[in-house]
Design a protein around this motif. Sequence first.
Motif, PDB file in Angstrom:
ATOM      1  N   THR A 168      58.652  25.690  60.648  1.00  0.00           N
ATOM      2  CA  THR A 168      58.914  24.402  60.028  1.00  0.00           C
ATOM      3  C   THR A 168      57.634  23.628  59.737  1.00  0.00           C
ATOM      4  O   THR A 168      57.692  22.558  59.150  1.00  0.00           O
ATOM      5  CB  THR A 168      59.828  23.559  60.937  1.00  0.00           C
ATOM      6  N   ASP A 169      56.488  24.141  60.160  1.00  0.00           N
ATOM      7  CA  ASP A 169      55.226  23.467  59.924  1.00  0.00           C
ATOM      8  C   ASP A 169      54.691  23.898  58.569  1.00  0.00           C
ATOM      9  O   ASP A 169      54.004  24.906  58.430  1.00  0.00           O
ATOM     10  CB  ASP A 169      54.236  23.806  61.035  1.00  0.00           C
ATOM     11  N   LEU A 170      55.029  23.134  57.534  1.00  0.00           N
ATOM     12  CA  LEU A 170      54.683  23.525  56.172  1.00  0.00           C
ATOM     13  C   LEU A 170      53.182  23.421  55.933  1.00  0.00           C
ATOM     14  O   LEU A 170      52.501  22.552  56.497  1.00  0.00           O
ATOM     15  CB  LEU A 170      55.429  22.631  55.182  1.00  0.00           C
ATOM     16  N   PRO A 171      52.632  24.288  55.088  1.00  0.00           N
ATOM     17  CA  PRO A 171      51.205  24.177  54.733  1.00  0.00           C
ATOM     18  C   PRO A 171      50.927  22.826  54.081  1.00  0.00           C
ATOM     19  O   PRO A 171      51.765  22.291  53.347  1.00  0.00           O
ATOM     20  CB  PRO A 171      51.004  25.314  53.729  1.00  0.00           C
ATOM     21  N   LYS A 172      49.745  22.280  54.333  1.00  0.00           N
ATOM     22  CA  LYS A 172      49.411  20.949  53.829  1.00  0.00           C
ATOM     23  C   LYS A 172      48.003  20.929  53.228  1.00  0.00           C
ATOM     24  O   LYS A 172      47.124  21.688  53.621  1.00  0.00           O
ATOM     25  CB  LYS A 172      49.498  19.909  54.948  1.00  0.00           C
ATOM     26  N   ILE A 173      47.826  20.047  52.267  1.00  0.00           N
ATOM     27  CA  ILE A 173      46.513  19.622  51.820  1.00  0.00           C
ATOM     28  C   ILE A 173      46.477  18.107  51.987  1.00  0.00           C
ATOM     29  O   ILE A 173      47.494  17.479  52.309  1.00  0.00           O
ATOM     30  CB  ILE A 173      46.210  20.041  50.369  1.00  0.00           C
ATOM     31  N   TYR A 174      45.298  17.508  51.757  1.00  0.00           N
ATOM     32  CA  TYR A 174      45.135  16.091  52.075  1.00  0.00           C
ATOM     33  C   TYR A 174      44.431  15.375  50.930  1.00  0.00           C
ATOM     34  O   TYR A 174      43.603  15.945  50.226  1.00  0.00           O
ATOM     35  CB  TYR A 174      44.350  15.939  53.377  1.00  0.00           C
ATOM     36  N   VAL A 175      44.784  14.092  50.777  1.00  0.00           N
ATOM     37  CA  VAL A 175      44.210  13.269  49.715  1.00  0.00           C
ATOM     38  C   VAL A 175      43.476  12.093  50.351  1.00  0.00           C
ATOM     39  O   VAL A 175      44.048  11.365  51.166  1.00  0.00           O
ATOM     40  CB  VAL A 175      45.297  12.751  48.760  1.00  0.00           C
ATOM     41  N   THR A 176      42.216  11.930  50.001  1.00  0.00           N
ATOM     42  CA  THR A 176      41.440  10.790  50.483  1.00  0.00           C
ATOM     43  C   THR A 176      40.640  10.227  49.326  1.00  0.00           C
ATOM     44  O   THR A 176      40.332  10.924  48.362  1.00  0.00           O
ATOM     45  CB  THR A 176      40.514  11.193  51.639  1.00  0.00           C
ATOM     46  N   GLY A 177      40.318   8.928  49.430  1.00  0.00           N
ATOM     47  CA  GLY A 177      39.598   8.307  48.335  1.00  0.00           C
ATOM     48  C   GLY A 177      39.308   6.847  48.578  1.00  0.00           C
ATOM     49  O   GLY A 177      39.206   6.398  49.728  1.00  0.00           O
ATOM     50  N   SER A 178      39.231   6.087  47.494  1.00  0.00           N
ATOM     51  CA  SER A 178      38.841   4.678  47.556  1.00  0.00           C
ATOM     52  C   SER A 178      39.973   3.759  47.971  1.00  0.00           C
ATOM     53  O   SER A 178      39.768   2.560  48.127  1.00  0.00           O
ATOM     54  CB  SER A 178      38.315   4.245  46.186  1.00  0.00           C
ATOM     55  N   PHE A 179      41.173   4.290  48.144  1.00  0.00           N
ATOM     56  CA  PHE A 179      42.357   3.481  48.410  1.00  0.00           C
ATOM     57  C   PHE A 179      42.715   3.350  49.885  1.00  0.00           C
ATOM     58  O   PHE A 179      43.582   2.562  50.250  1.00  0.00           O
ATOM     59  CB  PHE A 179      43.561   4.090  47.686  1.00  0.00           C
ATOM     60  N   GLY A 180      42.074   4.143  50.760  1.00  0.00           N
ATOM     61  CA  GLY A 180      42.525   4.280  52.142  1.00  0.00           C
ATOM     62  C   GLY A 180      42.650   2.982  52.903  1.00  0.00           C
ATOM     63  O   GLY A 180      43.714   2.646  53.448  1.00  0.00           O
ATOM     64  N   ALA A 181      41.577   2.204  52.971  1.00  0.00           N
ATOM     65  CA  ALA A 181      41.567   0.991  53.782  1.00  0.00           C
ATOM     66  C   ALA A 181      42.552  -0.045  53.257  1.00  0.00           C
ATOM     67  O   ALA A 181      43.250  -0.708  54.036  1.00  0.00           O
ATOM     68  CB  ALA A 181      40.159   0.409  53.837  1.00  0.00           C
ATOM     69  N   ALA A 182      42.635  -0.207  51.957  1.00  0.00           N
ATOM     70  CA  ALA A 182      43.503  -1.228  51.371  1.00  0.00           C
ATOM     71  C   ALA A 182      44.976  -0.846  51.401  1.00  0.00           C
ATOM     72  O   ALA A 182      45.842  -1.695  51.166  1.00  0.00           O
ATOM     73  CB  ALA A 182      43.078  -1.495  49.929  1.00  0.00           C
ATOM     74  N   SER A 183      45.265   0.399  51.712  1.00  0.00           N
ATOM     75  CA  SER A 183      46.647   0.880  51.628  1.00  0.00           C
ATOM     76  C   SER A 183      47.244   1.252  52.975  1.00  0.00           C
ATOM     77  O   SER A 183      48.354   1.781  53.036  1.00  0.00           O
ATOM     78  CB  SER A 183      46.703   2.090  50.688  1.00  0.00           C
TER      79      SER A 183
END
Length: 380
Positions: A168-183
């Motif tokens: 049940t542990d599906l493969p993942k990728i991750y998104v990071t950028g300029s939005f992290g702190a404000a979101s």
Amino acid sequence: MKKLSFLLFALIGLISLNSCTEDDPFTFEAKPDPEGLAFTSTVADNYNLTASNAENLAERFVWNPVDFDVQTPITYELQGSTTQDFMNFDVIGTSSESNIGVTIAQMMSLASDAGLDNDPTTEDMPNTGTIYFRVRAYIGTDGGNAVQEVSDIISVNVTLPEEEEENTDLPKIYVTGSFGAASGYGADWNPEAGVPLAASAVGETDYEGFIYMNVDAPEYKFLPQNDGWDGDYGDAGEENGAYTGVLLQDGEVNAGTPDGTGGYFWVKADTEALTYSLTETNWGVIGNATPTGWDSDTDMTYDAENKIWTLTLDLTAQEAPDNGIKFRANDGWDINIGDSGADGTMEFGGDNIGVPEDGNYTITLDLSNPRMYTYTLTKN
């Protein structure tokens, strides 16, 4: 007399040259490297393949360059098979260089074809076995070129850990950028704070999830893992903030949004097809249990701190699946979520959600866990 002999000799030479040109055409035959094509890298004793690390590099296979004694470029094709005879094989990748990387997901796909399994309840399927690799070199870029050389075969032992949760542990990728702190996700441009996208199954590369980008002009990248920048994907455009829908790993720029503004986006990315998309969504509740029935939505509000959509609303009792409520985006039916089977987890286009009794309810929609979307109905 000397002059006559010289002319006669020249005439004989000319006739001989003409005869060779017409009757004995020259045929070029490429000569393979006398040392042969062979792997120069070594492999580990065993590879433990886990779905949570599916996009990580499992091994980079390296071989010696081949000299066909021609100026035409040489293409190398890495092949993987479940049997040593290579009667059937997958093409892992091609390159003009003498190395190609293989991801854990690609090894898991071969392991699955070989009949391996990581479910300890499946007694007739082993979780440890062997898969095989070889490399083929050929002239030019046409895979059907007969001028080729094939390497020796290298065997790789693999193990799918006997852990039920891996199913049940599906493969993942991750998104990071300029939005992290404000979101509400943490520091900007921080891999550890990356927002996960999940694939539909082990071995698949169709990642999706929902991300809030609460800045005017978001920029971001996709990461195969959340502990560093190795193998990151960006946009294939020419400048930061581009949105072409095409992923690129080398020479990429920071990706942007379709109209260059922020919002709450349904994000999809396919790391094999090298494509991605963002669809802005604003969520509401509709149904004959709501005051406006099936005619219009009642808008929900996004709570960035808890990463949920919320709404407090008077509902009337309705029985699913024919009646009740549904969640839908952007006041339309293109993107809607229901609950088939009434188990608390949601499916796109799923059944209506029933309401047990009349009353005032707090309704939540949680899209923060990719492909494991949930909701609650709490009577006040």
